[in-house]
Design an enzyme around this catalytic site. Structure first.
Site, short mmCIF file in Angstrom:
data_model
loop_
_atom_site.label_atom_id
_atom_site.label_comp_id
_atom_site.label_asym_id
_atom_site.label_seq_id
_atom_site.Cartn_x
_atom_site.Cartn_y
_atom_site.Cartn_z
N ARG A 99 -8.45 9.77 -9.19
CA ARG A 99 -9.76 10.36 -9.47
C ARG A 99 -9.66 11.68 -10.23
O ARG A 99 -10.62 12.09 -10.88
CB ARG A 99 -10.59 10.51 -8.18
CG ARG A 99 -11.12 9.18 -7.67
CD ARG A 99 -12.00 9.37 -6.45
NE ARG A 99 -11.31 9.96 -5.35
CZ ARG A 99 -10.57 9.30 -4.45
NH1 ARG A 99 -10.44 7.99 -4.55
NH2 ARG A 99 -9.97 9.93 -3.47
N GLU A 151 -0.41 12.70 6.22
CA GLU A 151 -0.61 12.81 7.67
C GLU A 151 0.54 12.09 8.40
O GLU A 151 1.12 12.62 9.33
CB GLU A 151 -1.95 12.17 8.01
CG GLU A 151 -2.47 12.60 9.36
CD GLU A 151 -3.83 11.97 9.65
OE1 GLU A 151 -4.41 11.34 8.73
OE2 GLU A 151 -4.27 12.11 10.78
P1 AMP Z 1 -4.51 16.53 0.03
O1 AMP Z 1 -3.14 16.27 -0.51
O2 AMP Z 1 -4.58 16.44 1.52
O3 AMP Z 1 -5.11 17.82 -0.51
O4 AMP Z 1 -5.43 15.34 -0.45
C1 AMP Z 1 -5.94 15.34 -1.73
C2 AMP Z 1 -6.04 13.96 -2.30
O5 AMP Z 1 -6.56 13.01 -1.38
C3 AMP Z 1 -6.97 13.97 -3.50
O6 AMP Z 1 -6.34 13.23 -4.54
C4 AMP Z 1 -8.24 13.31 -3.00
O7 AMP Z 1 -8.69 12.38 -3.94
C5 AMP Z 1 -7.89 12.63 -1.71
N1 AMP Z 1 -8.72 13.04 -0.56
C6 AMP Z 1 -8.30 13.70 0.54
N2 AMP Z 1 -9.27 13.86 1.42
C7 AMP Z 1 -10.38 13.29 0.88
C8 AMP Z 1 -11.74 13.14 1.31
N3 AMP Z 1 -12.17 13.60 2.51
N4 AMP Z 1 -12.60 12.52 0.48
C9 AMP Z 1 -12.18 12.06 -0.71
N5 AMP Z 1 -10.92 12.15 -1.16
C10 AMP Z 1 -10.02 12.77 -0.39
#
Ligand code: AMP
Length: 177
Positions: free
Chosen positions: A65, A102
């Site tokens: 995205r 996670e």
């Molecule tokens: P992080 O590495 O935890 O910052 O996760 C970021 C990635 O996961 C991004 O590429 C987002 O597209 C996706 N992502 C994580 N949490 C969400 C959420 N609550 N809603 C949509 N996309 C998310």
């Protein structure tokens, strides 16, 4: 539209989907925003305004995205577009970084020649949650010799404190939760 009206309309166009893709996650569904010409344009206007003074040479979009914002933003900034991809997708020589999920780890790759030494880099994704994904792509950009100028997101989930994983590099989010 006034900027504040813009932000309220943008926020209204992000849909919360509880328990997707798994129980306990509230997924931010940005497809209504993408489908609205004035709202998608307003989003890109805000991103462009924040980063235009920074003379960005390459915008790095994160699969998948992140690509939706990185490509038009690169065009607006007069920058090149670089894509950070999941394993097995990039055909040429790559550099890779692992990051924590996670449960377990994931990996993203960049083409080894995608960024030239000294180029000013902006990393783009739709959402920053824990910051692991963006942080890994930032490290990749630095390893290629780029100068990491900042991170641009549509949405920051502030309660997850992902910005702490960005090593003090400036970041901007259009919408904060
Ligand atoms: P992080 O590495 O935890 O910052 O996760 C970021 C990635 O996961 C991004 O590429 C987002 O597209 C996706 N992502 C994580 N949490 C969400 C959420 N609550 N809603 C949509 N996309 C998310």
């Amino acid at each position: 539209m006034a900027p504040s009206a813009n932000l309220a309309a943008l926020r209204d166009a992000v849909r919360d989907i509880p328990d997707f893709p798994k129980p306990g996650i509230v997924f931010k569904d940005i497809t209504p925003l993408l489908a609205s010409p004035p709202l998608f344009k307003a989003t890109l206007d805000l991103m462009e305004a924040r980063w235009r003074p920074e003379r960005i040479a390459k915008v790095v979009g994160i699969e998948s995205r992140g690509f939706l914002f990185a490509a038009p933003l690169a065009d607006r900034l007069g920058a090149g577009l670089v894509i950070a991809r999941k394993p097995g997708k990039l055909p040429y020589q790559t550099l890779s970084e692992e990051y924590a999920l996670e449960y377990g780890v994931d990996t993203l790759h960049l083409h080894a020649d995608a960024i030239l030494p000294g180029e000013r880099i902006l990393v783009v994704d739709d959402v920053i949650a824990t910051g692991g994904t963006a942080g890994a792509v930032g490290r990749l950009s630095v390893r290629t010799g780029g100068v990491l100028v900042g991170y641009s997101f549509l949405i920051e989930l502030g309660f997850l404190e992902g910005a702490a994983r960005l090593n003090g590099t400036p970041h901007h989010a259009v919408l904060a939760y």
